[in-house]
Every structure is written in C-alpha cells, then in structure tokens.
Design an enzyme around this catalytic site. Structure first.
Site, PDB file in Angstrom:
ATOM      1  N   ASP A   1       0.948  -1.116   0.462  1.00 20.48           N
ATOM      2  CA  ASP A   1      -0.397  -0.175   0.154  1.00 20.48           C
ATOM      3  C   ASP A   1       0.927   1.009  -0.294  1.00 20.48           C
ATOM      4  O   ASP A   1       0.114   2.719   0.087  1.00 20.48           O
ATOM      5  CB  ASP A   1      -0.713   0.155   1.459  1.00 20.48           C
ATOM      6  CG  ASP A   1      -2.321  -0.480   0.927  1.00 20.48           C
ATOM      7  OD1 ASP A   1      -2.452  -0.887   0.039  1.00 20.48           O
ATOM      8  OD2 ASP A   1      -2.629  -1.120   1.622  1.00 20.48           O
TER       9      ASP A   1
ATOM     10  N   ASP B   1     -11.088  -7.352  10.578  1.00 22.27           N
ATOM     11  CA  ASP B   1     -10.756  -8.337  10.510  1.00 22.27           C
ATOM     12  C   ASP B   1     -11.856  -8.831  10.842  1.00 22.27           C
ATOM     13  O   ASP B   1     -12.770 -10.008  10.461  1.00 22.27           O
ATOM     14  CB  ASP B   1      -9.091  -9.014  10.635  1.00 22.27           C
ATOM     15  CG  ASP B   1      -9.286  -7.878  12.269  1.00 22.27           C
ATOM     16  OD1 ASP B   1     -10.217  -7.061  12.199  1.00 22.27           O
ATOM     17  OD2 ASP B   1      -7.762  -7.768  12.902  1.00 22.27           O
TER      18      ASP B   1
HETATM   19  O1  LIG Z   1      -3.494   0.854   4.931  1.00 19.14           O
HETATM   20  C1  LIG Z   1      -2.951   0.269   5.170  1.00 19.14           C
HETATM   21  C2  LIG Z   1      -2.957  -0.182   6.439  1.00 19.14           C
HETATM   22  C3  LIG Z   1      -2.847  -1.579   6.854  1.00 19.14           C
HETATM   23  N1  LIG Z   1      -1.531  -2.290   6.185  1.00 19.14           N
HETATM   24  C4  LIG Z   1      -1.853  -3.726   6.429  1.00 19.14           C
HETATM   25  O2  LIG Z   1      -2.153  -4.115   7.754  1.00 19.14           O
HETATM   26  C5  LIG Z   1      -1.031  -5.253   8.568  1.00 19.14           C
HETATM   27  C6  LIG Z   1      -2.048  -5.347   9.851  1.00 19.14           C
HETATM   28  O3  LIG Z   1      -1.676  -3.652  10.334  1.00 19.14           O
HETATM   29  P1  LIG Z   1      -0.283  -3.288  11.961  1.00 19.14           P
HETATM   30  O4  LIG Z   1       0.149  -2.245  11.916  1.00 19.14           O
HETATM   31  O5  LIG Z   1       0.618  -4.101  12.572  1.00 19.14           O
HETATM   32  O6  LIG Z   1      -1.631  -3.679  12.696  1.00 19.14           O
HETATM   33  P2  LIG Z   1      -1.497  -4.585  14.101  1.00 19.14           P
HETATM   34  O7  LIG Z   1      -2.110  -3.537  15.047  1.00 19.14           O
HETATM   35  O8  LIG Z   1      -0.578  -5.498  14.607  1.00 19.14           O
HETATM   36  O9  LIG Z   1      -2.647  -5.177  13.699  1.00 19.14           O
HETATM   37  C7  LIG Z   1      -3.535  -6.465  14.336  1.00 19.14           C
HETATM   38  O10 LIG Z   1      -4.847  -5.584  13.653  1.00 19.14           O
HETATM   39  C8  LIG Z   1      -6.271  -4.829  12.510  1.00 19.14           C
HETATM   40  C9  LIG Z   1      -7.087  -4.478  12.822  1.00 19.14           C
HETATM   41  O11 LIG Z   1      -7.827  -5.442  13.083  1.00 19.14           O
HETATM   42  C10 LIG Z   1      -5.557  -6.072  11.906  1.00 19.14           C
HETATM   43  O12 LIG Z   1      -5.693  -5.781  10.753  1.00 19.14           O
HETATM   44  C11 LIG Z   1      -4.114  -6.971  11.487  1.00 19.14           C
HETATM   45  O13 LIG Z   1      -4.059  -8.100  11.448  1.00 19.14           O
HETATM   46  C12 LIG Z   1      -3.916  -6.856  13.338  1.00 19.14           C
HETATM   47  O14 LIG Z   1      -3.017  -7.902  13.278  1.00 19.14           O
HETATM   48  C13 LIG Z   1       0.064  -4.529   8.151  1.00 19.14           C
HETATM   49  O15 LIG Z   1       0.527  -5.690   7.335  1.00 19.14           O
HETATM   50  C14 LIG Z   1       0.245  -4.054   7.324  1.00 19.14           C
HETATM   51  O16 LIG Z   1       1.023  -3.904   6.282  1.00 19.14           O
HETATM   52  C15 LIG Z   1      -2.310  -2.543   4.380  1.00 19.14           C
HETATM   53  O17 LIG Z   1      -1.876  -3.200   4.162  1.00 19.14           O
HETATM   54  N2  LIG Z   1      -2.907  -1.087   4.863  1.00 19.14           N
END
Ligand SMILES: O=c1ccn([C@@H]2O[C@H](COP(=O)(O)OP(=O)(O)O[C@H]3O[C@H](CO)[C@@H](O)[C@H](O)[C@H]3O)[C@@H](O)[C@H]2O)c(=O)[nH]1
Ligand SMILES: [Mn+2]
Length: 732
Positions: free
Chosen positions: A140, A448
């Site tokens: 992204d 999710d």
């Molecule tokens: O615009 C975006 C924003 C995020 N991501 C991806 O989403 C994932 C999760 O983002 P992260 O910043 O790691 O968030 P976390 O807080 O760790 O995410 C948790 O919470 C999110 C929302 O509930 C879930 O999507 C994730 O799977 C879960 O691990 C990463 O691989 C990002 O690269 C995208 O692809 N596009």
C-alpha cells in the site's frame, strides 16, 4: 486406505477445567448481584455526603457486572483441536487444492522490506506442492524498494526453498532461522557446506536491500528490470496507477524454477491504484484487491491472510488447516481456520502486555466452543468462496477439483498482468457489493473481526487451531505509546462494529447462537469499560480524602460479596497467567497494562468515535530507536514524548498518590476522624493504584534518560491532579 478412510481429519476435545470455570462464573455472578443489591439498598439519603458518587458507583458496577458476564461466556466452553495430517496426505495428496497466500505491507519505513521478504520467503517454503502455491504481496506504500526487495527475494528463493526442503529446516524465514543457528551445531558436512553458502547469499541480499532502503533502488536494477518503469507515471503513494508485477509464474519457462529444477511458487507484487479523492479502505481494500487479482492468476481455493510482520514458523500449517477444511464430515461448513498470533519479540515479563495471552489461550478457544472464533486479521486460512460472500447451505459440498490444474500452457505474462491490473483497481468496485457483501468489509477499523462475523452470519462456522508447534511468529509493539495507539484503534474499531449492521444482535441474526454473540460483546464493548475504570480510579480516592466511605464496613456481611469478587478475580487471573507460563512479574505488568489501556486507549477510542474525528488506520510501528531498544530489554517503560495518553495516565497516577499521601498524613497525625473499618476498601484501592503506577512515578521524579516523562508533561499533570484534590477537599 482401509479403516483410515472413515476417520476424521481432526479431533476436538473439551477443557478439563470447565467445571471449575463454570462454578466460578456462577458464584461470581451471584456475588455481583449482591453488590448491586448493596448499592440499591444503601443509597445515602438526600443531603448525606456522597449520594451522587454512590449512584454513579451503582451505574458503573451495573455495567461492569454485565460486561463481566460477557467476559465469562467464552470461558464456559473451551475446546481444543488436534489434526491428523498423515490421513490428509493418504487420502488427498494428489488432489490438494491451490493455496493463495496474501501478504500485506503499507510502509517501507515502519515495516522494513527485509522483514517483509522474510515473511514472503517463509510462505514460499511451505511444505506443499509448489505448483499449487502462490504468494501475493500487497504494497500500500507502492514503494519501488519493496519491489526491488521482492525481486531479490525471488532470486534468493531459488536457493532457499530447495535448501529448506532438503534438510527439513524450521523455521523457514531466513532471518529467524539464522538466529536459531547460534544455539545449534551440526556435524553433517553436506549441510554445513550448503549452510555457509546460503547464509552468505542471504547476508549479501540483506545488505543490498538495506542499502536500497536508505539510498534508493540502484539504477542498475532499474535498467535490468522493466517492472520499475511502472513508477514513471507515479506521483505519490496516494496517487498512482496500479503497479503489478508477476515475478515468478509456473507457466513461464524462464525464471520459474529453483536451482534444483523444481517449480517455485508463483510470486506477484501488487500496489493497487490509489487516488486522493477515493478512500483506500486500508487493509480491507488491499484484501479485496488481492482477492480479484489472485482470481485471474492462480485462483487458489484456499487463501491464507498474513501480515508482513508475521512469518510462518511451521511448514506444515497449510496441511493442518486443510485437515479442517477438507474433512469429509464437518469440513464443508467451515469457512476459516484461525491460527494464534504469537510474538518473538516479547521480553520475559511482557512489559507492555502484548502477548495477547488471554485472547490466544482462552478467549479464542472459548469462541471456538460456540462455533465461531473471530478472524483476527492474520494467520488465517479461508475458503475463497466464503470470503467472496457465498452463503453456506446444506447443499454446499467441498469441490477441490481444479479445472485448469494440469494445463501447462505458455501464458502471455503481459496480457495476464494487464488483466489483473484492471481488477486491482477500486474502479472495479463501483456499484458492486465489494466491501459490503463481498470480500473484506469496509468502514471499520477492525476489518478482520467484522469480516469474520459477516461470514458467520452467512451460515458458516469457523475454527481456531492452536497447534503444539507454533504456526506463526510476529512482531508486537515494543514501545508503550505504540501499544496504546494500537489498542485505541482496536477499541474504536470494535465499537464501529457494534454500531454496524453486522453487530451481534440475537433478535436479528439467529444464524449465530446467543452465547457466541455474547462472547463477541466482550470485545465489542471493550472501549465502554474505560468509563467505569476511570470512575473507579478517581472517585473513591477523592472521597478517601474526605473520609467519606463508599463501600461496606469490614465487619458488615455486605463486605463478603465485594471481597469475593476482588479475591476471586485476582486468583483467577493469576492462576490463568501462571499456568500459561507467565511469571508473577509478568502478571503484575499485565494488570498495569490492563489499567493503562482502559484508562487511556479506550477513552480515546470513545472520544474519537463520538467526537467524529477522522478515524484512520495508524500503522503499528515495527521499529524503535537503538537506545529505546536497550530500555525495552531492561524492562524500563518508555515514555519520552508528550502525548495526551501520557497526560491522562500521569494525572491519574499523581491524583492517587496525592490522595494516599494526604490520607496517610492525617492517619499519622491523627487528624480528623478516620474510620479505618469503613475506609479499608477505599484505602486498599488507592494503595494498589499507587503501587501499580510505580514506573510512572519513576518516569516523573527519578529517571534522567530519554525515555522519562517530558518535564512539561509532568508539570501539567501535577497541576491537574493537585488542583483536583484541592478543589475536592475545599469545596465538597
Ligand atoms: O492501509 C493499510 C494499513 C495496513 N495494512 C497492513 O495491515 C497489516 C496490519 O497492520 P499493523 O500496523 O501491523 O496493525 P496491527 O495493530 O498489528 O494489526 C492487528 O489489527 C488489525 C486490525 O484489526 C488487523 O488487520 C491485523 O491483522 C492485526 O494484526 C500490516 O501488514 C499492514 O501492512 C495495509 O495493507 N494497508
Ligand atoms: Mn501487526
């Protein structure tokens, strides 16, 4: 085959402690009813001190009590699963379905490309027929360095994948594997020789990628690979065409084989089209884009969703997941198989409570007992049909035959890429049900959980599988503020979910059983619990200052239900923590973080939701500065910046400190008529709050390092807390 034919591919067992858990749930609820009864039967008369505070406590305890019931529901019926992959191989080895793995990344600074490709490589090396495996990376950030890293990874995979398979290595993320080497030694010459070569290849690749991350993609690589020309029309990460590159494809003769001549998994890079005037829908948008792209390129019937910060640590996980989805008896109604998220960067005592232990070891097993563990965003295997939005019906039958499986025709890569590009774009979604009934659901920061619920409400079931050998390991925040911000996003997302059409609502949606819906409420209403917790952190301590009692006397029989709830909760959580392997200090840290997340993150979830501020998906940072790393290793809490989160936490901590000191002063000097018998619970609460906030006082008064609380913030919080105490003492 023989008798094995009839045996199930998985087995389910019940929780051995269920009777104790149920007894505790029932008795705890009875005690809570007594607490309510006490509040209602002892309301101070008009004009008596503390009447409003008392009524406030009633409201707070009423909601906390109901919320506590939601919290107990998943604990009622935990189940545990076991798979039989050897039966799967016996019956289906030649008929295994195609598996498409989606990896997501969104920022090369916060999510370093080296980390991303380690996840990709671990996925490419699954023990699974490679011609049936495809890995898609959604970027992204549309960063050319990520494509560069992926190109490097596709070359390295030619050595890495056969090496893993030949020597049956685990884990198959190169970085994680080389880290384990420090503790193991091998005498197999062949292996040692190969290992040295491959480690050198990896280090060189890593250095090239890190250099490119700092200095930009080398011009040599740009001229060699025409994929980079797609950046010619790029204006910013929020404004560009779709960039899509198939790096490895089984039907393309060059480049698709590893050094031993075996086909490699398909590998595709996708940065979907973005325009400033259109919402990206964050990860949900990325999921949907990949769903369409993959449908033209590989169309695997199974999809694994994996964040770039979670790598595979067990090459058998795909097969484990298939044991559920392909089971002849119960498999066809299962839409997804969720694996737990474990982390490899959490210290011994889990300073920031990031291990999500309770959710992983208890809650998800409990929701599984009611047929619907939630989808937690990553490490989850889906049936493509279910994710697409197909409804479950009893006629639905597993069909794993893949029409174009054996067809090895030369495809025109360029045409395929162009076709896929058109599908990647959000334009394709105009006037369709994408983001509502098809694919990941839009408009919610926990895309999710809401997507999982959408699927369950269409009649499907889901399964939680927590294998004896961990399936995935990832990267948890290692900084207090990152943790607080992440939790704020979750809290806000859950309320958005609770307000959406997919919210748990038994009257509307009887597809999903009542217990499961109550279990989800425990998460959905998480943010609302901030208000009761804040109330409990402020009001009783302020009334302590005045010597006004808000709890029963120690000699009264009404004291018993209060004591039961307090002692019960402590014993329960302590037993749960210690039996799951955490330390006493870890449990205490967990309590502190529980408090901090409720009083700050959850509060801001509510503020941003009702204040209608722009809710956006703030990425969780995966990197911190070097000196902060050292403090993290020494388990010293990191503050360091001025943030409203810290203002709230520091003010609460200081307020309790002042209340306690003033009370102790009165006690020692014998001022006033402090009735210890009446005040004991209030005093205890205040003492515990002060003890738990010890790291905050250190950060305010004692520490000199960069991670201490900024002086301006300390002064501000001191003034706020002090004023509140003085006003209360003088004017109440
Ligand atoms: O615009 C975006 C924003 C995020 N991501 C991806 O989403 C994932 C999760 O983002 P992260 O910043 O790691 O968030 P976390 O807080 O760790 O995410 C948790 O919470 C999110 C929302 O509930 C879930 O999507 C994730 O799977 C879960 O691990 C990463 O691989 C990002 O690269 C995208 O692809 N596009
Ligand atoms: Mn993450």
């Amino acid at each position: 085959m023989g008798s094995d034919e009839k045996k199930s591919l998985f087995e389910t067992s019940k929780d051995r402690a269920r009777h104790i858990r149920r007894l505790y749930a029932v008795s705890g609820f009875v005690a809570i009813c007594f607490v309510w009864a006490f509040r209602l039967s002892h309301i101070p008369a008009k004009g008596e001190p503390g009447q409003w505070a008392w009524l406030g406590l009633f409201v707070v305890e009423l909601w906390s009590g109901i919320y506590w019931v939601f919290y107990q529901v998943p604990r009622w019926n935990l189940v545990f699963r076991k798979t039989f992959p050897s039966r799967l191989s016996q019956r289906y080895e030649s008929k295994l379905p195609g598996v498409d793995i989606f990896v997501f990344t969104a920022d090369p600074v916060v999510e370093p490309p080296v980390m991303v490709i380690n996840t990709v490589l671990s996925a490419m090396a699954y023990d699974y027929p490679t011609e049936k495996l495809s890995v898609y990376l959604s970027d992204d950030a549309a960063a050319d360095v990520t494509l560069y890293a992926l190109l490097e990874a596709s070359n390295f995979a030619k050595h890495w994948v056969p090496f893993c398979k030949r020597f049956k290595l685990e884990p198959r993320s190169p970085s994680a594997f080389f880290n384990t080497l420090l503790s193991t030694k091998s005498h197999d010459h062949d292996y040692v020789k190969h290992l040295a070569t491959i480690q050198k290849l990896y280090e060189e690749m890593k250095r090239r990628i890190e250099d490119a991350t700092k200095l930009g993609v080398p011009s040599e690589a740009r001229s060699k690979h025409n994929g980079f020309s797609q950046w010619d029309s790029y204006s910013s990460r929020r404004d560009h065409d779709t960039i899509l590159q198939i790096l490895v494809h089984k039907n393309e003769s060059q480049n698709s084989k590893d050094v031993e001549g075996c086909i490699l998994p398909t590998l595709v890079y996708v940065a979907r089209e973005k325009r400033p005037q259109y919402h990206t829908h964050y990860k949900a948008g990325a999921v949907n884009s990949l769903l369409r792209v993959s449908s033209t390129i590989s169309d695997g019937k199974i999809i694994l969703i994996l964040d770039c910060d979670m790598y595979s640590t067990n090459s058998q996980s795909v097969r484990d997941a298939l044991c559920f989805l392909m089971d002849e008896d119960k498999g066809q109604e299962i839409a997804y198989v969720q694996f737990p998220q474990y982390f490899d960067n959490i210290g011994k005592n889990d300073l920031y409570g990031n291990s999500l232990e309770e959710a992983i070891e208890v809650d998800l097993h409990g929701l599984d007992g009611f047929g619907g563990p939630m989808f937690i965003g990553t490490c989850c295997f889906f049936r493509r049909d279910a994710l697409y939005g197909k409804k479950y019906s009893c006629e639905y039958k597993n069909d794993w035959n893949d029409e174009n499986e054996n067809e090895v025709t030369e495809v025109n890569m360029h045409e395929l890429e162009e076709e896929a590009k058109a599908l990647a774009s959000f334009r394709y979604e105009k006037n369709t049900s994408w983001g509502k009934k098809i694919g990941a659901v839009y408009g919610c920061l926990v895309e999710d959980v809401i997507t999982g619920m959408r699927i369950l409400s269409q009649g499907w079931k889901s399964v939680y599988y927590n294998p004896p050998v961990k399936g995935f390991l990832g990267n948890a925040p290692t900084n207090l503020l990152h943790t607080l911000v992440q939790f704020k996003r979750w809290g806000e997302g859950h309320i958005q979910f609770a307000l959406s059409e997919f919210r748990p609502n038994w009257f509307v949606n009887r597809q999903i059983n009542l217990a499961l819906q109550m279990g989800y409420c425990h998460f959905n209403y998480m943010a609302t619990i901030s208000l009761p917790v804040l109330y409990y952190c402020i009001i009783p301590s302020l009334y302590l200052l005045q010597g006004i009692s808000l709890f029963p006397k120690i000699s009264s029989s009404w004291f018993i239900p209060f004591a039961y709830v307090i002692v019960g909760e402590i014993t329960y959580s302590l037993t749960e923590g210690l039996t799951k392997g955490s330390s006493l200090q870890g449990w205490w840290n967990g309590m502190r973080m529980w408090l901090y997340l409720r009083t700050s993150s959850c509060l801001f979830s509510l503020v941003s939701l009702f204040g209608r501020s722009n809710s956006s998906f703030l990425l969780t940072s995966k990197v911190i500065e070097d000196d902060a790393v050292q403090r993290y290793e020494k388990e010293i809490m990191e503050f360091g910046t001025s943030s409203p989160y810290f203002t709230v936490l520091a003010t609460l901590a200081l307020l309790n400190l002042f209340c306690l000191l003033a009370t102790l002063k009165d006690l020692v000097l014998g001022n006033g008529a402090f009735d210890a018998e009446k005040m004991v619970l209030q005093l205890l609460l205040c003492v515990v709050l002060v003890l738990i906030n010890f790291p905050l006082y250190e950060a305010i008064f004692l520490r000199k390092d960069k991670g201490r609380l900024p002086t301006s913030l300390s002064i501000k919080s001191t003034i706020l807390a002090f004023t509140a105490c003085v006003f209360f003492k003088l004017f109440n």
